[in-house]
Design a protein around this motif. Structure first.
Motif, PDB file in Angstrom:
ATOM      1  N   ILE A  13       0.646  67.028  53.825  1.00 47.95           N
ATOM      2  CA  ILE A  13       1.234  68.206  54.479  1.00 47.95           C
ATOM      3  C   ILE A  13       1.630  69.228  53.417  1.00 47.95           C
ATOM      4  N   ARG A  14       2.250  68.774  52.336  1.00 53.59           N
ATOM      5  CA  ARG A  14       2.642  69.680  51.251  1.00 53.59           C
ATOM      6  C   ARG A  14       1.409  70.395  50.690  1.00 53.59           C
ATOM      7  N   GLU A  15       0.343  69.636  50.451  1.00 51.08           N
ATOM      8  CA  GLU A  15      -0.873  70.226  49.897  1.00 51.08           C
ATOM      9  C   GLU A  15      -1.503  71.231  50.868  1.00 51.08           C
ATOM     10  N   LEU A  16      -1.543  70.895  52.158  1.00 49.60           N
ATOM     11  CA  LEU A  16      -2.133  71.815  53.139  1.00 49.60           C
ATOM     12  C   LEU A  16      -1.328  73.101  53.281  1.00 49.60           C
ATOM     13  N   LYS A  17      -0.033  73.030  52.978  1.00 46.91           N
ATOM     14  CA  LYS A  17       0.814  74.222  53.035  1.00 46.91           C
ATOM     15  C   LYS A  17       0.845  74.950  51.693  1.00 46.91           C
ATOM     16  N   ASN A  18       0.032  74.471  50.748  1.00 52.58           N
ATOM     17  CA  ASN A  18      -0.049  75.071  49.413  1.00 52.58           C
ATOM     18  C   ASN A  18       1.296  75.139  48.708  1.00 52.58           C
ATOM     19  N   ARG A  21       4.579  70.394  43.988  1.00 53.00           N
ATOM     20  CA  ARG A  21       5.623  69.357  43.869  1.00 53.00           C
ATOM     21  C   ARG A  21       6.876  69.972  43.268  1.00 53.00           C
ATOM     22  N   GLU A  22       6.690  70.870  42.306  1.00 51.30           N
ATOM     23  CA  GLU A  22       7.819  71.510  41.647  1.00 51.30           C
ATOM     24  C   GLU A  22       8.674  72.285  42.658  1.00 51.30           C
ATOM     25  N   TYR A  23       8.019  73.020  43.555  1.00 53.55           N
ATOM     26  CA  TYR A  23       8.743  73.788  44.559  1.00 53.55           C
ATOM     27  C   TYR A  23       9.536  72.870  45.484  1.00 53.55           C
ATOM     28  N   VAL A  24       8.876  71.846  46.022  1.00 53.66           N
ATOM     29  CA  VAL A  24       9.537  70.945  46.965  1.00 53.66           C
ATOM     30  C   VAL A  24      10.687  70.213  46.275  1.00 53.66           C
ATOM     31  N   ALA A  25      10.451  69.736  45.055  1.00 52.76           N
ATOM     32  CA  ALA A  25      11.511  69.052  44.308  1.00 52.76           C
ATOM     33  C   ALA A  25      12.700  69.979  44.107  1.00 52.76           C
ATOM     34  N   GLY A  26      12.435  71.240  43.764  1.00 55.91           N
ATOM     35  CA  GLY A  26      13.512  72.210  43.576  1.00 55.91           C
ATOM     36  C   GLY A  26      14.312  72.444  44.844  1.00 55.91           C
ATOM     37  N   GLU A  27      13.607  72.572  45.963  1.00 50.22           N
ATOM     38  CA  GLU A  27      14.285  72.767  47.251  1.00 50.22           C
ATOM     39  C   GLU A  27      15.137  71.552  47.622  1.00 50.22           C
ATOM     40  N   LEU A  28      14.702  70.378  47.198  1.00 46.78           N
ATOM     41  CA  LEU A  28      15.438  69.141  47.485  1.00 46.78           C
ATOM     42  C   LEU A  28      16.506  68.859  46.432  1.00 46.78           C
ATOM     43  N   LYS A  29      16.573  69.730  45.415  1.00 48.42           N
ATOM     44  CA  LYS A  29      17.530  69.571  44.311  1.00 48.42           C
ATOM     45  C   LYS A  29      17.360  68.213  43.621  1.00 48.42           C
ATOM     46  N   GLY A  34      11.271  62.396  40.332  1.00 48.38           N
ATOM     47  CA  GLY A  34      11.870  61.719  41.485  1.00 48.38           C
ATOM     48  C   GLY A  34      11.119  62.018  42.766  1.00 48.38           C
ATOM     49  N   TYR A  35      10.728  63.282  42.933  1.00 45.38           N
ATOM     50  CA  TYR A  35       9.975  63.639  44.128  1.00 45.38           C
ATOM     51  C   TYR A  35       8.595  62.993  44.106  1.00 45.38           C
ATOM     52  N   GLY A  36       7.973  62.947  42.936  1.00 42.47           N
ATOM     53  CA  GLY A  36       6.667  62.304  42.801  1.00 42.47           C
ATOM     54  C   GLY A  36       6.713  60.843  43.224  1.00 42.47           C
ATOM     55  N   LYS A  37       7.815  60.180  42.912  1.00 42.62           N
ATOM     56  CA  LYS A  37       7.981  58.781  43.322  1.00 42.62           C
ATOM     57  C   LYS A  37       8.021  58.652  44.838  1.00 42.62           C
ATOM     58  N   MET A  51      14.728  63.899  56.494  1.00 42.00           N
ATOM     59  CA  MET A  51      15.137  65.106  57.219  1.00 42.00           C
ATOM     60  C   MET A  51      15.068  66.330  56.305  1.00 42.00           C
ATOM     61  N   GLU A  52      15.515  66.178  55.062  1.00 36.73           N
ATOM     62  CA  GLU A  52      15.479  67.274  54.105  1.00 36.73           C
ATOM     63  C   GLU A  52      14.039  67.687  53.808  1.00 36.73           C
ATOM     64  N   ILE A  53      13.165  66.697  53.611  1.00 42.68           N
ATOM     65  CA  ILE A  53      11.759  66.974  53.330  1.00 42.68           C
ATOM     66  C   ILE A  53      11.116  67.698  54.509  1.00 42.68           C
ATOM     67  N   SER A  54      11.424  67.250  55.727  1.00 41.69           N
ATOM     68  CA  SER A  54      10.820  67.893  56.905  1.00 41.69           C
ATOM     69  C   SER A  54      11.244  69.355  57.003  1.00 41.69           C
TER      70      SER A  54
END
Length: 77
Positions: A13-18, A21-29, A34-37, A51-54
Motif C-alpha cells: 500500500i505504501r509503495e502504491l501510494k508512492n 519508508r522515510e516519510y512513513v517512519a517520520g510520520e510515525l515518529k 524500526g519502520y523497516g522491521k 491504527m497509526e499506520i492506517s
C-alpha cells in the motif's frame, strides 16, 4: 508458521501510494530501521501502531487486512 500478509500489505500500500519508508517512519515518529522491521514482519505489530499506520497511509485497518495487490492487475478474459 507463515508470516501474516498484514506486513506485506502495509509495504505494498505504501509503495502504491508512492510514499517512502522515510516519510512513513517520520510520520510515525520512529526510525527508518524500526519502520523497516514492521514491513519485514520482524516485530509484533500493536493495534495502536496499526491504527497509526492506517492513518498515515490514509486507509482503514480493514483495508490493510483485506488488501490484495492482484486486484490492481486483474485481467479480464
Amino acid at each position: 508458521m507463515a508470516k501474516s500478509n498484514v506486513y506485506l500489505n502495509i509495504r505494498k500500500i505504501r509503495e502504491l501510494k508512492n510514499l517512502t519508508r522515510e516519510y512513513v517512519a517520520g510520520e510515525l515518529k520512529m526510525s527508518m530501521s524500526g519502520y523497516g522491521k514492521i514491513e519485514r514482519g520482524e516485530v509484533d505489530l500493536t493495534v495502536t501502531k496499526l491504527m497509526e499506520i492506517s492513518k498515515v497511509l490514509d486507509v482503514s485497518i480493514e483495508f490493510i487486512f483485506k488488501f490484495d495487490v492482484t486486484i490492481f492487475f486483474n485481467e479480464t478474459k
